[in-house]
Design a protein around this motif. Structure first.
Motif, PDB file in Angstrom:
ATOM      1  N   GLY A  18       0.824  -1.196   0.000  1.00  0.00           N
ATOM      2  CA  GLY A  18       0.000   0.000   0.000  1.00  0.00           C
ATOM      3  C   GLY A  18       0.855   1.241   0.000  1.00  0.00           C
ATOM      4  O   GLY A  18       2.037   1.193   0.343  1.00  0.00           O
ATOM      5  N   VAL A  19       0.244   2.367  -0.399  1.00  0.00           N
ATOM      6  CA  VAL A  19       0.909   3.662  -0.360  1.00  0.00           C
ATOM      7  C   VAL A  19      -0.078   4.695   0.192  1.00  0.00           C
ATOM      8  O   VAL A  19      -1.283   4.579  -0.027  1.00  0.00           O
ATOM      9  CB  VAL A  19       1.430   4.110  -1.744  1.00  0.00           C
ATOM     10  N   PRO A  20       0.415   5.700   0.911  1.00  0.00           N
ATOM     11  CA  PRO A  20      -0.466   6.751   1.407  1.00  0.00           C
ATOM     12  C   PRO A  20      -0.709   7.802   0.330  1.00  0.00           C
ATOM     13  O   PRO A  20       0.115   8.013  -0.557  1.00  0.00           O
ATOM     14  CB  PRO A  20       0.325   7.335   2.580  1.00  0.00           C
ATOM     15  N   ALA A  21      -1.861   8.466   0.429  1.00  0.00           N
ATOM     16  CA  ALA A  21      -2.199   9.556  -0.492  1.00  0.00           C
ATOM     17  C   ALA A  21      -3.147  10.509   0.225  1.00  0.00           C
ATOM     18  O   ALA A  21      -3.750  10.152   1.240  1.00  0.00           O
ATOM     19  CB  ALA A  21      -2.857   8.993  -1.744  1.00  0.00           C
ATOM     20  N   LEU A  22      -3.284  11.703  -0.333  1.00  0.00           N
ATOM     21  CA  LEU A  22      -4.279  12.661   0.149  1.00  0.00           C
ATOM     22  C   LEU A  22      -5.276  12.894  -0.973  1.00  0.00           C
ATOM     23  O   LEU A  22      -4.889  13.172  -2.102  1.00  0.00           O
ATOM     24  CB  LEU A  22      -3.637  13.991   0.533  1.00  0.00           C
ATOM     25  N   ASP A  24      -8.494  15.317  -1.456  1.00  0.00           N
ATOM     26  CA  ASP A  24      -9.249  16.412  -0.825  1.00  0.00           C
ATOM     27  C   ASP A  24      -8.962  16.497   0.675  1.00  0.00           C
ATOM     28  O   ASP A  24      -9.881  16.557   1.486  1.00  0.00           O
ATOM     29  CB  ASP A  24     -10.743  16.251  -1.057  1.00  0.00           C
ATOM     30  N   ASP A  25      -7.723  16.427   1.055  1.00  0.00           N
ATOM     31  CA  ASP A  25      -7.277  16.494   2.448  1.00  0.00           C
ATOM     32  C   ASP A  25      -7.651  15.279   3.284  1.00  0.00           C
ATOM     33  O   ASP A  25      -7.457  15.273   4.497  1.00  0.00           O
ATOM     34  CB  ASP A  25      -7.778  17.767   3.142  1.00  0.00           C
ATOM     35  N   ASP A  26      -8.229  14.254   2.663  1.00  0.00           N
ATOM     36  CA  ASP A  26      -8.521  13.007   3.373  1.00  0.00           C
ATOM     37  C   ASP A  26      -7.336  12.056   3.226  1.00  0.00           C
ATOM     38  O   ASP A  26      -6.904  11.782   2.100  1.00  0.00           O
ATOM     39  CB  ASP A  26      -9.773  12.324   2.803  1.00  0.00           C
ATOM     40  N   PRO A  27      -6.799  11.530   4.334  1.00  0.00           N
ATOM     41  CA  PRO A  27      -5.715  10.552   4.235  1.00  0.00           C
ATOM     42  C   PRO A  27      -6.262   9.212   3.750  1.00  0.00           C
ATOM     43  O   PRO A  27      -7.176   8.642   4.343  1.00  0.00           O
ATOM     44  CB  PRO A  27      -5.159  10.458   5.651  1.00  0.00           C
ATOM     45  N   VAL A  41      -8.789   2.768   0.857  1.00  0.00           N
ATOM     46  CA  VAL A  41      -9.496   2.890   2.138  1.00  0.00           C
ATOM     47  C   VAL A  41      -8.875   4.040   2.916  1.00  0.00           C
ATOM     48  O   VAL A  41      -7.799   4.535   2.575  1.00  0.00           O
ATOM     49  CB  VAL A  41      -9.419   1.580   2.972  1.00  0.00           C
ATOM     50  N   GLY A  42      -9.536   4.452   3.983  1.00  0.00           N
ATOM     51  CA  GLY A  42      -8.970   5.480   4.850  1.00  0.00           C
ATOM     52  C   GLY A  42      -7.655   5.024   5.455  1.00  0.00           C
ATOM     53  O   GLY A  42      -7.491   3.849   5.788  1.00  0.00           O
ATOM     54  N   ASN A  43      -6.723   5.950   5.608  1.00  0.00           N
ATOM     55  CA  ASN A  43      -5.399   5.604   6.128  1.00  0.00           C
ATOM     56  C   ASN A  43      -5.300   5.721   7.650  1.00  0.00           C
ATOM     57  O   ASN A  43      -4.291   5.363   8.233  1.00  0.00           O
ATOM     58  CB  ASN A  43      -4.325   6.484   5.467  1.00  0.00           C
ATOM     59  N   ILE A  44      -6.347   6.203   8.316  1.00  0.00           N
ATOM     60  CA  ILE A  44      -6.299   6.388   9.772  1.00  0.00           C
ATOM     61  C   ILE A  44      -6.844   5.138  10.467  1.00  0.00           C
ATOM     62  O   ILE A  44      -7.979   4.732  10.238  1.00  0.00           O
ATOM     63  CB  ILE A  44      -7.123   7.617  10.209  1.00  0.00           C
ATOM     64  N   ASP A  45      -6.019   4.544  11.311  1.00  0.00           N
ATOM     65  CA  ASP A  45      -6.430   3.372  12.089  1.00  0.00           C
ATOM     66  C   ASP A  45      -7.470   3.813  13.118  1.00  0.00           C
ATOM     67  O   ASP A  45      -7.175   4.654  13.972  1.00  0.00           O
ATOM     68  CB  ASP A  45      -5.206   2.774  12.786  1.00  0.00           C
ATOM     69  N   PRO A  46      -8.700   3.279  13.045  1.00  0.00           N
ATOM     70  CA  PRO A  46      -9.740   3.726  13.978  1.00  0.00           C
ATOM     71  C   PRO A  46      -9.489   3.321  15.430  1.00  0.00           C
ATOM     72  O   PRO A  46     -10.108   3.860  16.341  1.00  0.00           O
ATOM     73  CB  PRO A  46     -11.018   3.064  13.442  1.00  0.00           C
ATOM     74  N   PHE A  47      -8.568   2.405  15.667  1.00  0.00           N
ATOM     75  CA  PHE A  47      -8.303   1.961  17.036  1.00  0.00           C
ATOM     76  C   PHE A  47      -7.244   2.793  17.747  1.00  0.00           C
ATOM     77  O   PHE A  47      -7.261   2.902  18.963  1.00  0.00           O
ATOM     78  CB  PHE A  47      -7.908   0.483  17.045  1.00  0.00           C
ATOM     79  N   CYS A  48      -6.309   3.376  16.981  1.00  0.00           N
ATOM     80  CA  CYS A  48      -5.262   4.162  17.643  1.00  0.00           C
ATOM     81  C   CYS A  48      -5.143   5.582  17.098  1.00  0.00           C
ATOM     82  O   CYS A  48      -4.416   6.390  17.662  1.00  0.00           O
ATOM     83  CB  CYS A  48      -3.916   3.441  17.561  1.00  0.00           C
ATOM     84  N   GLY A  49      -5.817   5.889  15.995  1.00  0.00           N
ATOM     85  CA  GLY A  49      -5.815   7.239  15.448  1.00  0.00           C
ATOM     86  C   GLY A  49      -4.592   7.606  14.627  1.00  0.00           C
ATOM     87  O   GLY A  49      -4.451   8.752  14.213  1.00  0.00           O
ATOM     88  N   PRO A  92     -13.250   4.125   5.942  1.00  0.00           N
ATOM     89  CA  PRO A  92     -13.962   4.583   4.755  1.00  0.00           C
ATOM     90  C   PRO A  92     -13.340   3.954   3.500  1.00  0.00           C
ATOM     91  O   PRO A  92     -12.143   3.653   3.489  1.00  0.00           O
ATOM     92  CB  PRO A  92     -13.758   6.099   4.769  1.00  0.00           C
ATOM     93  N   THR A  93     -14.151   3.731   2.498  1.00  0.00           N
ATOM     94  CA  THR A  93     -13.658   3.184   1.236  1.00  0.00           C
ATOM     95  C   THR A  93     -13.863   4.223   0.133  1.00  0.00           C
ATOM     96  O   THR A  93     -14.743   5.087   0.228  1.00  0.00           O
ATOM     97  CB  THR A  93     -14.384   1.883   0.845  1.00  0.00           C
ATOM     98  N   TYR A  94     -13.042   4.133  -0.899  1.00  0.00           N
ATOM     99  CA  TYR A  94     -13.084   5.072  -2.013  1.00  0.00           C
ATOM    100  C   TYR A  94     -13.049   4.300  -3.321  1.00  0.00           C
ATOM    101  O   TYR A  94     -12.270   3.354  -3.455  1.00  0.00           O
ATOM    102  CB  TYR A  94     -11.857   6.008  -1.966  1.00  0.00           C
ATOM    103  N   PRO A  95     -13.865   4.717  -4.302  1.00  0.00           N
ATOM    104  CA  PRO A  95     -13.751   4.101  -5.623  1.00  0.00           C
ATOM    105  C   PRO A  95     -12.363   4.388  -6.194  1.00  0.00           C
ATOM    106  O   PRO A  95     -11.848   5.505  -6.076  1.00  0.00           O
ATOM    107  CB  PRO A  95     -14.839   4.794  -6.448  1.00  0.00           C
ATOM    108  N   VAL A  96     -11.773   3.385  -6.813  1.00  0.00           N
ATOM    109  CA  VAL A  96     -10.429   3.530  -7.374  1.00  0.00           C
ATOM    110  C   VAL A  96     -10.414   2.875  -8.749  1.00  0.00           C
ATOM    111  O   VAL A  96     -11.129   1.894  -8.986  1.00  0.00           O
ATOM    112  CB  VAL A  96      -9.365   2.922  -6.416  1.00  0.00           C
ATOM    113  N   ARG A  97      -9.625   3.436  -9.658  1.00  0.00           N
ATOM    114  CA  ARG A  97      -9.512   2.868 -11.001  1.00  0.00           C
ATOM    115  C   ARG A  97      -8.120   3.127 -11.543  1.00  0.00           C
ATOM    116  O   ARG A  97      -7.380   3.983 -11.039  1.00  0.00           O
ATOM    117  CB  ARG A  97     -10.559   3.467 -11.940  1.00  0.00           C
TER     118      ARG A  97
END
Length: 109
Positions: A18-22, A24-27, A41-49, A92-97
């Motif tokens: 995986g690689v991180p991206a932004l 619209d300011d969403d990680p 998917v969202g890059n922020i772990d919901p368990f530790c932030g 969160p999930t995001y459509p990707v192509r």
């Protein structure tokens, strides 16, 4: 209306990584499976932030493509974002192509 935002060339996302991206300011964490499927998917772990999901271990649980958080090891579906260890948590999930060898993520405008 949805627009597609170019994120990176496909070669920047190695298989089973995986690689991180932004977006619209969403990680966001962009993943490419060993079968060359793309997920975002969202890059922020919901368990530790922490913004670490992109560094997680890509795998499979019963045919479901997954990522395990590198922090606390919870496993998330790359298709739905649901935590397979605690269904109350979700990414969160995001459509990707793939478009002209460029990975793109959809976002509402």
């Amino acid at each position: 209306m949805t627009t597609w935002q170019p994120v990176c060339p496909l070669t920047a996302v190695p298989p089973a990584c995986g690689v991180p991206a932004l977006v619209d300011d969403d990680p966001v964490a962009v993943f490419r499976t060993s079968e060359d499927e793309l997920f975002a998917v969202g890059n922020i772990d919901p368990f530790c932030g922490a913004g670490v999901i992109s560094r997680g271990i890509v795998g499979d649980r019963g045919g479901e493509p997954t990522v395990a958080s590198p922090m606390l090891k919870q496993v998330f579906s790359l298709r739905t974002g649901e935590c397979l260890d605690d269904p109350a948590a979700r990414l969160p999930t995001y459509p990707v192509r793939l478009h002209a060898d460029m990975v793109e993520i959809a976002h509402p405008c």
